[in-house]
Structures are given as structure tokens and as C-alpha cells.
Design a protein around this motif. Structure first.
Motif, PDB file in Angstrom:
ATOM      1  N   THR A   1       0.913  -1.416   0.090  1.00 40.26           N
ATOM      2  CA  THR A   1       0.060  -0.020  -0.059  1.00 40.26           C
ATOM      3  C   THR A   1       0.839   1.127   0.033  1.00 40.26           C
ATOM      4  O   THR A   1       0.510   2.290  -0.952  1.00 40.26           O
ATOM      5  CB  THR A   1      -0.895   0.079   1.089  1.00 40.26           C
ATOM      6  OG1 THR A   1      -1.651  -1.290   1.175  1.00 40.26           O
ATOM      7  CG2 THR A   1      -1.757   1.200   1.338  1.00 40.26           C
TER       8      THR A   1
ATOM      9  N   LEU B   1       1.149   4.354  -2.961  1.00 37.85           N
ATOM     10  CA  LEU B   1       0.978   5.641  -2.670  1.00 37.85           C
ATOM     11  C   LEU B   1       2.480   6.647  -2.817  1.00 37.85           C
ATOM     12  O   LEU B   1       2.059   7.685  -3.439  1.00 37.85           O
ATOM     13  CB  LEU B   1       0.691   6.006  -1.101  1.00 37.85           C
ATOM     14  CG  LEU B   1      -0.694   5.298  -0.625  1.00 37.85           C
ATOM     15  CD1 LEU B   1      -0.737   5.313   0.842  1.00 37.85           C
ATOM     16  CD2 LEU B   1      -1.744   6.098  -1.642  1.00 37.85           C
TER      17      LEU B   1
ATOM     18  N   LYS C   1      -0.647  13.824   3.243  1.00 39.20           N
ATOM     19  CA  LYS C   1      -1.892  12.776   2.958  1.00 39.20           C
ATOM     20  C   LYS C   1      -1.541  11.248   3.059  1.00 39.20           C
ATOM     21  O   LYS C   1      -2.196  10.616   3.759  1.00 39.20           O
ATOM     22  CB  LYS C   1      -2.296  13.284   1.427  1.00 39.20           C
ATOM     23  CG  LYS C   1      -3.530  12.418   0.978  1.00 39.20           C
ATOM     24  CD  LYS C   1      -4.660  12.606   1.976  1.00 39.20           C
ATOM     25  CE  LYS C   1      -5.605  13.649   1.228  1.00 39.20           C
ATOM     26  NZ  LYS C   1      -6.881  13.922   1.976  1.00 39.20           N
TER      27      LYS C   1
ATOM     28  N   LEU D   1      -3.358   8.793   5.362  1.00 40.86           N
ATOM     29  CA  LEU D   1      -3.933   7.538   5.080  1.00 40.86           C
ATOM     30  C   LEU D   1      -3.280   6.270   5.609  1.00 40.86           C
ATOM     31  O   LEU D   1      -4.087   5.305   5.606  1.00 40.86           O
ATOM     32  CB  LEU D   1      -3.883   7.630   3.388  1.00 40.86           C
ATOM     33  CG  LEU D   1      -4.693   8.413   2.659  1.00 40.86           C
ATOM     34  CD1 LEU D   1      -4.191   8.728   1.333  1.00 40.86           C
ATOM     35  CD2 LEU D   1      -6.065   8.408   2.736  1.00 40.86           C
TER      36      LEU D   1
ATOM     37  N   ARG E   1      -5.402   3.546   7.825  1.00 44.01           N
ATOM     38  CA  ARG E   1      -5.793   2.408   7.246  1.00 44.01           C
ATOM     39  C   ARG E   1      -5.330   1.322   8.043  1.00 44.01           C
ATOM     40  O   ARG E   1      -5.947   0.361   8.553  1.00 44.01           O
ATOM     41  CB  ARG E   1      -5.074   2.287   5.829  1.00 44.01           C
ATOM     42  CG  ARG E   1      -5.078   0.794   5.303  1.00 44.01           C
ATOM     43  CD  ARG E   1      -6.305   0.218   5.011  1.00 44.01           C
ATOM     44  NE  ARG E   1      -6.198  -0.770   4.453  1.00 44.01           N
ATOM     45  CZ  ARG E   1      -6.179  -2.208   5.039  1.00 44.01           C
ATOM     46  NH1 ARG E   1      -6.406  -2.172   6.432  1.00 44.01           N
ATOM     47  NH2 ARG E   1      -6.143  -3.351   4.481  1.00 44.01           N
TER      48      ARG E   1
ATOM     49  N   ASP F   1     -11.075   0.912  -1.199  1.00 44.28           N
ATOM     50  CA  ASP F   1     -10.258   1.932  -0.398  1.00 44.28           C
ATOM     51  C   ASP F   1      -9.007   2.029  -0.937  1.00 44.28           C
ATOM     52  O   ASP F   1      -8.556   3.302  -0.740  1.00 44.28           O
ATOM     53  CB  ASP F   1     -10.168   0.912   0.940  1.00 44.28           C
ATOM     54  CG  ASP F   1     -11.577   1.039   1.744  1.00 44.28           C
ATOM     55  OD1 ASP F   1     -12.676   1.610   1.378  1.00 44.28           O
ATOM     56  OD2 ASP F   1     -11.331   0.333   2.808  1.00 44.28           O
TER      57      ASP F   1
ATOM     58  N   TYR G   1      -7.508   6.011  -1.679  1.00 45.47           N
ATOM     59  CA  TYR G   1      -6.598   6.586  -1.144  1.00 45.47           C
ATOM     60  C   TYR G   1      -5.990   7.021  -2.350  1.00 45.47           C
ATOM     61  O   TYR G   1      -5.280   8.291  -1.937  1.00 45.47           O
ATOM     62  CB  TYR G   1      -5.860   5.612  -0.474  1.00 45.47           C
ATOM     63  CG  TYR G   1      -6.368   4.972   0.767  1.00 45.47           C
ATOM     64  CD1 TYR G   1      -7.392   5.352   1.574  1.00 45.47           C
ATOM     65  CD2 TYR G   1      -5.914   3.819   1.350  1.00 45.47           C
ATOM     66  CE1 TYR G   1      -8.077   4.966   2.667  1.00 45.47           C
ATOM     67  CE2 TYR G   1      -6.628   3.329   2.572  1.00 45.47           C
ATOM     68  CZ  TYR G   1      -7.399   3.806   3.027  1.00 45.47           C
ATOM     69  OH  TYR G   1      -8.188   3.293   4.349  1.00 45.47           O
TER      70      TYR G   1
ATOM     71  N   SER H   1      -7.453  10.225  -3.549  1.00 47.18           N
ATOM     72  CA  SER H   1      -7.398  11.460  -2.518  1.00 47.18           C
ATOM     73  C   SER H   1      -6.007  11.820  -2.652  1.00 47.18           C
ATOM     74  O   SER H   1      -5.778  13.070  -2.540  1.00 47.18           O
ATOM     75  CB  SER H   1      -7.765  10.528  -1.056  1.00 47.18           C
ATOM     76  OG  SER H   1      -7.421  11.663  -0.191  1.00 47.18           O
TER      77      SER H   1
END
Length: 154
Positions: A33, A37, A54, A58, A62, A105, A109, A112
Motif C-alpha cells: 500500500t 502511494l 496525505k 492515509l 488504514r 479503499d 486513497y 485522494s
């Protein structure tokens, strides 16, 4: 060991049930993840402070981890921005191991994060599309994701 045992073992080797509660599995999920990102933040060749904030938010949200652990993940990921082959491997890992709601989700993320610097670059949009396609997220779900994120940011 007989021939049947060899064939059976070979056919099903590596297809054991995954223990989603194991520390190794949880660490792999966090890293995958975080890697996506960080990759998204870097895809336009600019990792802004807003994107950093951010990502921290996140990942803490999470995984319920400390800011220090998040920073460690970010440093690890930034130290080795993943090449295309690793992106494919990471996406395969996520596709194989995340449930649909977890993929949903993750896409939220990523979207976002794309909005964090108020500049949707073509590179970000292309990467977002590539990731969603690799994870089997269809266009209808993507539109819902975008609306959800935009509504949450109001």
C-alpha cells in the motif's frame, strides 16, 4: 514419495490458505500500500509536502500505526521507487490478496492523494487507470470512488 504425491504437491504447492493475521502478511500489505502511494506521489516527479501529509494520514488511518512507522515505510519506499516490473508484482500481490473492499479503499486513497496537490497530472491519471485495471476495478466503481473522495474532501 509416489508419482501422484509429486504431481499433487507440485500442482498445489504455494496455493495454501493465506493467514491474513500473520505478521508477515500484514507487513506485506502495509508495504504494498505504501509503495503504491509513494509511487503515485512521485509519478509527476514532484513529491509535495501536501502529498506527504496525505500519505501519513492515509496509512495511519488504514493500518492504525504510529507516525514513526509510517515515516519508516515512506523512507523505505522513497529509497527505492519501484520499477515497472515491481509495480506489476505489487499489483499482482494486491489483486491476489486484497478483498474487493480493500482494493476499493486503496483506489480511494490513491485518488485522494492525487487531489492532495491540487494538480491532476496526466501521469497520475495514467497510473491510476493502470492500477485500477490491474485490480479489476471497473469504470462504474471508479466513478463512485471519485465521487466518494470528492464528497469526503468537502
Amino acid at each position: 514419495m509416489g508419482l501422484f504425491d509429486k504431481v499433487f504437491k507440485k500442482k498445489f504447492d504455494g496455493k495454501r490458505e493465506i493467514n491474513r493475521n500473520s505478521p508477515e502478511y500484514k507487513a506485506n500489505i502495509k508495504l504494498a500500500t505504501a509503495a503504491l502511494l509513494v509511487l503515485m506521489a512521485h509519478v509527476d516527479n514532484e513529491f509535495t509536502e501536501n502529498e506527504h501529509i496525505k500519505i501519513v494520514y492515509l496509512l495511519r488511518k488504514r493500518f492504525g500505526i504510529s507516525e514513526e512507522e509510517v515515516e519508516s515505510l515512506i523512507v523505505e519506499c522513497r529509497g527505492q521507487i519501484i520499477p515497472e516490473t515491481q509495480v506489476r508484482e505489487t499489483l499482482k500481490f494486491i489483486d491476489d490478496n486484497f478483498y474487493f473492499d480493500e482494493k476499493y479503499d486503496l483506489m480511494k486513497y490513491l485518488y485522494s492523494l492525487m487531489l492532495a496537490d491540487s494538480d491532476l497530472s496526466t501521469h497520475e491519471v495514467k497510473l491510476f487507470s493502470t492500477i485500477s485495471s490491474a485490480l479489476g476495478i471497473n469504470k462504474i466503481a471508479l466513478e463512485t470512488i471519485k465521487k466518494d473522495v470528492e464528497r469526503e474532501q468537502l
